[in-house]
Design an enzyme around this catalytic site. Structure first.
Site, mmCIF file in Angstrom:
data_model
loop_
_atom_site.group_PDB
_atom_site.id
_atom_site.type_symbol
_atom_site.label_atom_id
_atom_site.label_comp_id
_atom_site.label_asym_id
_atom_site.label_seq_id
_atom_site.Cartn_x
_atom_site.Cartn_y
_atom_site.Cartn_z
ATOM 1 N N HIS B 180 2.622 1.596 -13.945
ATOM 2 C CA HIS B 180 1.253 1.480 -14.442
ATOM 3 C C HIS B 180 0.898 2.808 -15.100
ATOM 4 O O HIS B 180 0.830 3.843 -14.440
ATOM 5 C CB HIS B 180 0.271 1.169 -13.305
ATOM 6 C CG HIS B 180 0.354 -0.233 -12.799
ATOM 7 N ND1 HIS B 180 0.231 -0.570 -11.475
ATOM 8 C CD2 HIS B 180 0.556 -1.406 -13.461
ATOM 9 C CE1 HIS B 180 0.344 -1.881 -11.340
ATOM 10 N NE2 HIS B 180 0.544 -2.410 -12.534
ATOM 11 N N SER B 181 0.686 2.719 -16.417
ATOM 12 C CA SER B 181 0.666 3.963 -17.188
ATOM 13 C C SER B 181 -0.454 4.931 -16.839
ATOM 14 O O SER B 181 -0.281 6.132 -16.999
ATOM 15 C CB SER B 181 0.617 3.639 -18.684
ATOM 16 O OG SER B 181 -0.190 2.514 -18.952
ATOM 17 N N GLU B 183 -1.490 5.876 -14.060
ATOM 18 C CA GLU B 183 -1.277 6.552 -12.781
ATOM 19 C C GLU B 183 -0.473 7.828 -13.006
ATOM 20 O O GLU B 183 0.666 7.962 -12.549
ATOM 21 C CB GLU B 183 -0.641 5.554 -11.802
ATOM 22 C CG GLU B 183 -1.590 4.364 -11.575
ATOM 23 C CD GLU B 183 -0.960 3.115 -10.935
ATOM 24 O OE1 GLU B 183 0.214 3.171 -10.530
ATOM 25 O OE2 GLU B 183 -1.651 2.086 -10.864
ATOM 26 N N ARG B 236 -3.493 0.303 -18.146
ATOM 27 C CA ARG B 236 -2.602 0.027 -17.017
ATOM 28 C C ARG B 236 -1.337 -0.725 -17.411
ATOM 29 O O ARG B 236 -0.246 -0.438 -16.898
ATOM 30 C CB ARG B 236 -3.409 -0.792 -15.996
ATOM 31 C CG ARG B 236 -2.645 -1.510 -14.907
ATOM 32 C CD ARG B 236 -3.628 -2.382 -14.123
ATOM 33 N NE ARG B 236 -3.015 -3.309 -13.204
ATOM 34 C CZ ARG B 236 -2.731 -3.033 -11.923
ATOM 35 N NH1 ARG B 236 -2.983 -1.845 -11.423
ATOM 36 N NH2 ARG B 236 -2.191 -3.950 -11.142
ATOM 37 N N HIS B 305 3.204 4.208 -7.267
ATOM 38 C CA HIS B 305 1.924 3.993 -7.931
ATOM 39 C C HIS B 305 0.922 5.042 -7.463
ATOM 40 O O HIS B 305 1.194 5.833 -6.588
ATOM 41 C CB HIS B 305 1.353 2.621 -7.555
ATOM 42 C CG HIS B 305 2.121 1.453 -8.074
ATOM 43 N ND1 HIS B 305 1.652 0.651 -9.088
ATOM 44 C CD2 HIS B 305 3.319 0.947 -7.723
ATOM 45 C CE1 HIS B 305 2.527 -0.303 -9.326
ATOM 46 N NE2 HIS B 305 3.547 -0.157 -8.509
ATOM 47 N N GLU B 379 1.411 4.331 -2.872
ATOM 48 C CA GLU B 379 0.205 4.612 -3.651
ATOM 49 C C GLU B 379 -0.122 6.065 -3.320
ATOM 50 O O GLU B 379 -0.471 6.391 -2.192
ATOM 51 C CB GLU B 379 -0.964 3.702 -3.243
ATOM 52 C CG GLU B 379 -0.782 2.241 -3.582
ATOM 53 C CD GLU B 379 -1.184 1.895 -5.013
ATOM 54 O OE1 GLU B 379 -1.627 2.808 -5.744
ATOM 55 O OE2 GLU B 379 -1.032 0.724 -5.403
#
Lengths: 221, 418
Positions: B180-181, B183, B236, B305, B379
């Site tokens: 997910h770009s 992040e 994202r 992530h 995460e």
């Protein structure tokens, strides 16, 4: 009454909502309360009414190194939950640190600006917030607690992602007024939602959101 | 000769200049011997401080002269009075020098000469990260190689770094960041991990590399990443387009073939969790699927992530527990404890569906079902204060603490072959 693991998504969403509400009720540019931990969470299904979460939380003030405060909260999500905001009741154990001095310094500094304050992209892409803008950012974060509270359901978890734009509105009375366009990040749908909010603040009268509405998404793609 | 002396007198008082502000470069192409002679004579006038970049040769050969500002007016007047045509090649030498210096500085930012000179405490763009990858490989040819596993929708190469001490198709660990770009702390941590691995300073890592390979994909979604730099910092998804919709992109963490299209993903192309028209429709996802299947010996798969500070194991698409739940839960517990030990950062852990939400078509659900038992998702920092816009000062602490958790997972994988 069902006991929930504190890491359970339902517990963390209810806790995030409670923390947002408490932040709004007690926050100011000199006090930013953030959720530190969920110690206990129980869920009660009330027939014909909705779901009530009983929470034991630990909050901390971003301005006080390691100053945590325990609190209990009850969050009631109403059945058919699009109708009204959840009910939140809370009790903070002990007293919160007095922030009059910090608030007054901040208030006076903004009051003495020659031109109305205006800024964009706080934080910027790299997470930077200039020292002058930090209180403006905390104010937005406190005020966003109101928007989060009003729009939360059991299936949402909102955070303030960024201030896109803020402009101070001139007033003839003692209040400070700011028109914010913020970006909210909703953690379940992962959507970024632009939101407008008008925020009033005075050190003796606290923070108030007088107007707020979702904005159309830019077609940036 | 008299006019030349006069000329010299005019500029005699001119002080020598340290810089080139106002200097010009004139070009004279003598069309006759007479003109050529006139220009040659100028060389004798030291007071003019003329700097011949191209000296007088023959007729028709250009003569280039850098002329300091105080000499400009007198020289031009002299040339005109003597019927010698000239043109101005460079209007302001200092401006040119300044511009070049800026270019050089910019170039220096893009291309540090070694990975030791790379700034790990800053966010970088795609070009800089790809340059870093090439440097790392060049510096460590016996340990690191770069594999191109596919191309993105916008035809960007997708690179994976392979860290291997030898052997053939050894059991391997896979780590990916940046799927997910937006992040950004994840790609930044990936860069730090790459450098950490080659430094090989700790025994734990050395023993892991003695028997296993590590694959690291730093920019898993290069199109999205480029877009976060040029247009929308909070993008994202991928950047795939399809007819029939104005909206762009598919959520690459809903595009895998595990409960694809079920609850926990959206069928609306405008949604941030749009699963795409079919499983593996996104080249970024397909590239990894093809790689994992053809490798056949990956034993741990970790997809990274941000934000929320969580360590998660499957499933996301169903409430059913994975058969290895007890073991994965225990590994997660130890990994989180190791992470916290460094800076006290608090993480929670559990299955995806109970800890965050139902999500179908997710990466580690697919990898687990493919038989990769140690499938985890991180995460990273923080819990929402900065969210995606994490200050760069937190990159290295985040990477350092996360690395400790990764080592626990890698060590456990090494100690429990299957």
């Amino acid at each position: 009454m069902t006991e929930l693991p504190p890491t359970h998504s339902q517990a963390t969403r209810a806790a995030a909502l409670a923390a947002a509400y408490i932040r709004y009720r007690h926050g100011s540019p000199g006090r930013g309360l953030v959720l530190r931990a969920v110690h206990r969470a129980r869920r009660q299904d009330i027939d014909g009414v909705g779901h009530k979460y009983h929470l034991e939380l630990v909050l901390e003030d971003i301005f006080g190194k390691d100053s945590t405060v325990n609190c209990t909260a009850e969050v009631l999500y109403h059945l058919g939950n699009k109708i009204s905001a959840p009910d939140v009741q809370f009790t903070i154990e002990g007293e919160l640190k007095n922030t009059d001095e910090a608030d007054n310094i901040c208030y006076n500094r903004i009051k003495s600006l020659k031109k109305e304050l205006e800024a964009e992209n706080i934080p910027d892409s790299f997470g930077n917030v200039s020292p002058e803008m930090e209180p403006i950012r905390v104010l937005a974060w406190v005020a966003s607690g109101y928007v989060v509270w009003q729009n939360s359901t059991e299936n949402t978890k909102y955070q303030l992602a960024q201030i896109k734009h803020v402009k101070q509105v001139k007033r003839s009375d003692e209040y400070l007024e700011f028109d914010y366009t913020i970006l909210l990040h909703e953690n379940v749908s992962q959507e970024i939602i632009p939101w407008q909010m008008t925020v009033l603040w005075h050190p003796q009268h606290g923070v108030e959101v007088t107007q707020n509405s979702p904005q159309p998404k830019h077609a940036l793609d | 000769m008299r006019t030349l002396l006069l000329l010299a007198a005019l500029v005699a008082v001119a002080a020598a200049t340290e810089n080139f502000v106002g200097h010009q470069v004139l070009r004279i192409v003598p069309g006759s011997d007479e003109e050529l002679q006139k220009v040659k004579e100028l060389q004798d006038l030291e007071h003019l401080q003329l700097d011949f970049w191209l000296s007088p040769r023959g007729t028709g050969d250009p003569i280039d002269i850098r002329v300091p500002f105080p000499s400009l007016q007198p020289l031009k007047a002299h040339l005109e009075a003597n019927g010698v045509p000239y043109s101005i090649m460079i209007e302001d030498v200092q401006a040119l020098v300044d511009h070049e210096q800026m270019q050089m500085l910019r170039r220096r930012r893009f291309t540090p000469r070694s990975t030791d000179a790379f700034d790990y405490a800053s966010y970088h763009n795609l070009e800089e990260i790809y340059a870093f990858i090439d440097l790392l490989v060049a510096e460590n040819p016996n340990l690191v190689s770069k594999l191109e596993i596919g191309q993105s929708t916008e035809n960007r190469p997708i690179y994976v770094l392979k860290f291997s001490k030898g052997g053939t198709n050894r059991p391997a660990i896979w780590i990916d960041t940046g799927i997910h770009s937006r992040e950004w702390v994840t790609q930044a941590s990936g860069v730090w991990f790459a450098k950490k691995i080659v430094q090989e300073k700790d025994e734990g890592l050395a023993s892991i590399l003695d028997q296993m390979d590590i694959f690291l994909e730093i920019v898993t979604n290069p199109d999205g990443f480029a877009f976060t730099h040029t247009s929308n910092r909070l993008w994202r998804k991928t950047r795939s387009k399809r007819s029939g919709s104005f909206c762009v992109g598919v959520d690459p963490n809903r595009n895998w073939d595990a409960g694809f299209g079920g609850s926990g993903a959206s069928s609306n192309p405008c949604s941030e969790t749009y699963h795409g028209p079919s499983a593996n429709s996104e080249p970024e996802v397909k590239a990894i699927v093809d790689f994992v299947k053809s490798h056949g010996n990956i034993k741990a798969f970790i997809s990274i992530h941000s934000y929320s500070q969580l360590l998660l194991y499957p499933y996301g698409y169903t409430t059913a527990s994975v058969p290895d739940k007890e073991e994965l839960h225990q590994v997660a517990k130890e990994a989180v404890a190791a992470l916290s030990s460094l800076y006290g950062t608090q993480y929670k852990y559990g299955s995806i569906i109970t800890t965050i939400y139902q999500a179908s078509g997710g990466t580690i659900d697919w990898t687990y079902n493919e038989g990769i038992k140690y499938s985890f998702t991180f995460e990273l920092r923080d819990t929402g204060r900065y969210g995606f816009l994490l200050p760069a000062s937190q990159i290295i602490p985040t990477a350092q603490e996360t690395w400790l958790a990764l080592e626990v997972i890698m060590q456990h994988t090494l100690d429990h072959p299957y």
